[in-house]
Design a protein around this motif. Structure first.
Motif, mmCIF file in Angstrom:
data_model
loop_
_atom_site.group_PDB
_atom_site.id
_atom_site.type_symbol
_atom_site.label_atom_id
_atom_site.label_comp_id
_atom_site.label_asym_id
_atom_site.label_seq_id
_atom_site.Cartn_x
_atom_site.Cartn_y
_atom_site.Cartn_z
ATOM 1 N N THR A 93 0.837 -1.199 0.000
ATOM 2 C CA THR A 93 0.000 0.000 0.000
ATOM 3 C C THR A 93 0.873 1.251 0.000
ATOM 4 O O THR A 93 1.786 1.384 0.830
ATOM 5 C CB THR A 93 -0.921 0.033 1.236
ATOM 6 N N TRP A 94 0.553 2.165 -0.931
ATOM 7 C CA TRP A 94 1.194 3.477 -0.952
ATOM 8 C C TRP A 94 0.418 4.445 -0.065
ATOM 9 O O TRP A 94 -0.816 4.479 -0.091
ATOM 10 C CB TRP A 94 1.214 4.051 -2.373
ATOM 11 N N THR A 95 1.132 5.222 0.734
ATOM 12 C CA THR A 95 0.532 6.309 1.496
ATOM 13 C C THR A 95 1.413 7.542 1.370
ATOM 14 O O THR A 95 2.592 7.447 0.988
ATOM 15 C CB THR A 95 0.383 5.957 2.993
ATOM 16 N N ILE A 96 0.829 8.676 1.668
ATOM 17 C CA ILE A 96 1.584 9.931 1.668
ATOM 18 C C ILE A 96 2.264 10.073 3.024
ATOM 19 O O ILE A 96 1.616 9.994 4.068
ATOM 20 C CB ILE A 96 0.659 11.126 1.389
ATOM 21 N N VAL A 241 1.652 17.500 6.478
ATOM 22 C CA VAL A 241 2.559 16.929 5.485
ATOM 23 C C VAL A 241 3.469 18.012 4.940
ATOM 24 O O VAL A 241 3.189 19.208 5.042
ATOM 25 C CB VAL A 241 1.779 16.270 4.315
ATOM 26 N N GLU A 242 4.551 17.575 4.345
ATOM 27 C CA GLU A 242 5.492 18.504 3.724
ATOM 28 C C GLU A 242 4.926 19.028 2.417
ATOM 29 O O GLU A 242 4.267 18.313 1.676
ATOM 30 C CB GLU A 242 6.816 17.789 3.479
ATOM 31 N N GLY A 243 5.171 20.320 2.103
ATOM 32 C CA GLY A 243 4.762 20.900 0.839
ATOM 33 C C GLY A 243 3.516 21.761 0.962
ATOM 34 O O GLY A 243 2.959 21.929 2.040
ATOM 35 N N SER A 244 3.093 22.299 -0.169
ATOM 36 C CA SER A 244 1.949 23.206 -0.200
ATOM 37 C C SER A 244 0.935 22.724 -1.220
ATOM 38 O O SER A 244 1.256 22.581 -2.404
ATOM 39 C CB SER A 244 2.402 24.626 -0.564
ATOM 40 N N GLY A 245 -0.293 22.462 -0.751
ATOM 41 C CA GLY A 245 -1.355 22.059 -1.667
ATOM 42 C C GLY A 245 -2.023 20.782 -1.229
ATOM 43 O O GLY A 245 -1.617 20.135 -0.252
ATOM 44 N N PRO A 246 -3.079 20.382 -1.950
ATOM 45 C CA PRO A 246 -3.814 19.154 -1.607
ATOM 46 C C PRO A 246 -2.967 17.910 -1.835
ATOM 47 O O PRO A 246 -1.929 17.950 -2.511
ATOM 48 C CB PRO A 246 -5.022 19.194 -2.549
ATOM 49 N N ASP A 247 -3.425 16.799 -1.282
ATOM 50 C CA ASP A 247 -2.683 15.545 -1.394
ATOM 51 C C ASP A 247 -2.615 15.064 -2.836
ATOM 52 O O ASP A 247 -3.624 15.115 -3.565
ATOM 53 C CB ASP A 247 -3.359 14.450 -0.562
ATOM 54 N N PRO A 248 -1.458 14.560 -3.279
ATOM 55 C CA PRO A 248 -1.395 13.857 -4.558
ATOM 56 C C PRO A 248 -2.303 12.631 -4.539
ATOM 57 O O PRO A 248 -2.700 12.154 -3.475
ATOM 58 C CB PRO A 248 0.086 13.458 -4.666
ATOM 59 N N VAL A 249 -2.606 12.112 -5.730
ATOM 60 C CA VAL A 249 -3.561 11.001 -5.854
ATOM 61 C C VAL A 249 -2.881 9.819 -6.535
ATOM 62 O O VAL A 249 -2.307 9.958 -7.625
ATOM 63 C CB VAL A 249 -4.793 11.431 -6.672
ATOM 64 N N PHE A 250 -2.960 8.645 -5.892
ATOM 65 C CA PHE A 250 -2.450 7.407 -6.487
ATOM 66 C C PHE A 250 -3.539 6.800 -7.371
ATOM 67 O O PHE A 250 -4.688 6.676 -6.950
ATOM 68 C CB PHE A 250 -2.082 6.398 -5.405
ATOM 69 N N VAL A 260 1.150 8.490 -9.932
ATOM 70 C CA VAL A 260 0.679 9.432 -8.923
ATOM 71 C C VAL A 260 0.611 10.806 -9.584
ATOM 72 O O VAL A 260 1.510 11.220 -10.299
ATOM 73 C CB VAL A 260 1.598 9.436 -7.676
ATOM 74 N N SER A 261 -0.526 11.480 -9.373
ATOM 75 C CA SER A 261 -0.753 12.772 -10.018
ATOM 76 C C SER A 261 -1.014 13.840 -8.963
ATOM 77 O O SER A 261 -1.185 13.555 -7.779
ATOM 78 C CB SER A 261 -1.941 12.682 -10.978
#
Length: 276
Positions: A93-96, A241-250, A260-261
């Motif tokens: 399983t991939w997670t952020i 989480v690290e960074g700025s913006g909504p979560d990337p999507v797997f 992942v986008s």
């Protein structure tokens, strides 16, 4: 009992008994997956028998997880990850990756303070029915005064920017003076509302967010007030989480080579976990 004998046999799978007539024998040589054994008690010459089965499931250790090489790309175009495949019936399983995450999954019902790796506390006022962990979320009912949930002060000095998200919901017939308000404090300053973080009356469910925060420390605060035993406010998945913006999507979080986008500008960290 008198004149009775017992015998272990293999119904399916495999196993070798230390003593197949001992009801408390050891067994070895188990096959991967379920192994079914039968204990049969016999009496008399006919004989009369009684039996019962037991299943022992052997899980195989999965391969060590390898998330693949780091990548440098020039835009937010989807990219393909390159982890190793799960083996021995395991699931990957991939997670952020998070800097700080409280999902309440490891806390017992009734918990009102956590002194662990993601510490938090809460205060209550009035005749609160409850404000505690219930079914892996934080839930407050009939608070009759403000409940304040506060995370520990979290060090974010090592990161150029961080983002916050948390899931909030309500149930019951709320009025205008019933509310849940999610805010943050940066470097010990004033409370600042998360986007979608201040909700009153009936609102269903929302995800509250704050993007692109930078500083030395960060604290998350959730304030709740409701006044009926049929009114509930809940929140869960409090995440930094690290960074700025909504979560990337797997595209498929269980595929080791998924795409992942929606990548954030800067560093995006993902974790590949294999479980048996």
């Amino acid at each position: 009992g008198n004149g009775e004998t017992g015998l272990w046999t293999v119904v399916s799978g495999s196993g070798t008994f230390d003593n197949n007539t001992d009801p408390n024998t050891g067994v070895s040589g188990l096959a991967a997956g379920p192994n079914v054994f039968r204990w049969t008690i016999s009496r008399g010459a006919i004989p009369c028998t009684s039996s019962a089965d037991i299943t022992i499931t052997r899980d195989l250790t999965p391969a060590a997880a390898n998330a693949g090489p780091d990548q440098d790309i020039c835009s937010s175009t989807p990219t393909t990850l390159a982890a190793n495949a799960a083996t021995n019936g395991g699931t990957g399983t991939w997670t952020i990756s998070s800097i700080w995450l409280e999902d309440f999954d490891d806390l017992a019902d009734g918990t009102t303070v956590d002194n662990g790796a993601t510490a938090w506390s809460r205060t209550v006022a009035g005749g609160t029915d409850w404000a505690e962990v219930r079914s892996n979320v934080f839930e407050a009912r009939d608070t009759d005064g403000e409940v304040v949930w506060s995370s520990e002060v979290i060090n974010i000095a090592a990161y150029t920017a961080v983002s916050i998200s948390l899931d909030m919901s309500e149930a019951g017939s709320m009025e205008g003076d019933d509310y849940i308000r999610a805010s943050y404090k940066l470097d010990g300053g004033a409370e600042v509302a998360l986007t979608n973080g201040w909700q009153s009356d009936d609102f269903g469910s929302v995800t509250a967010t704050a993007y692109g925060l930078s500083g030395g420390t960060l604290q998350i605060i959730v304030r709740i007030d409701n006044n009926s035993n049929s009114e509930y406010h809940r929140f869960d998945n409090v995440k930094i989480v690290e960074g700025s913006g909504p979560d990337p999507v797997f595209a498929n979080p269980n595929d080791p080579t998924t795409t992942v986008s929606g990548l954030r500008a800067g560093v995006n960290r993902f974790t590949w976990t294999i479980t048996s």
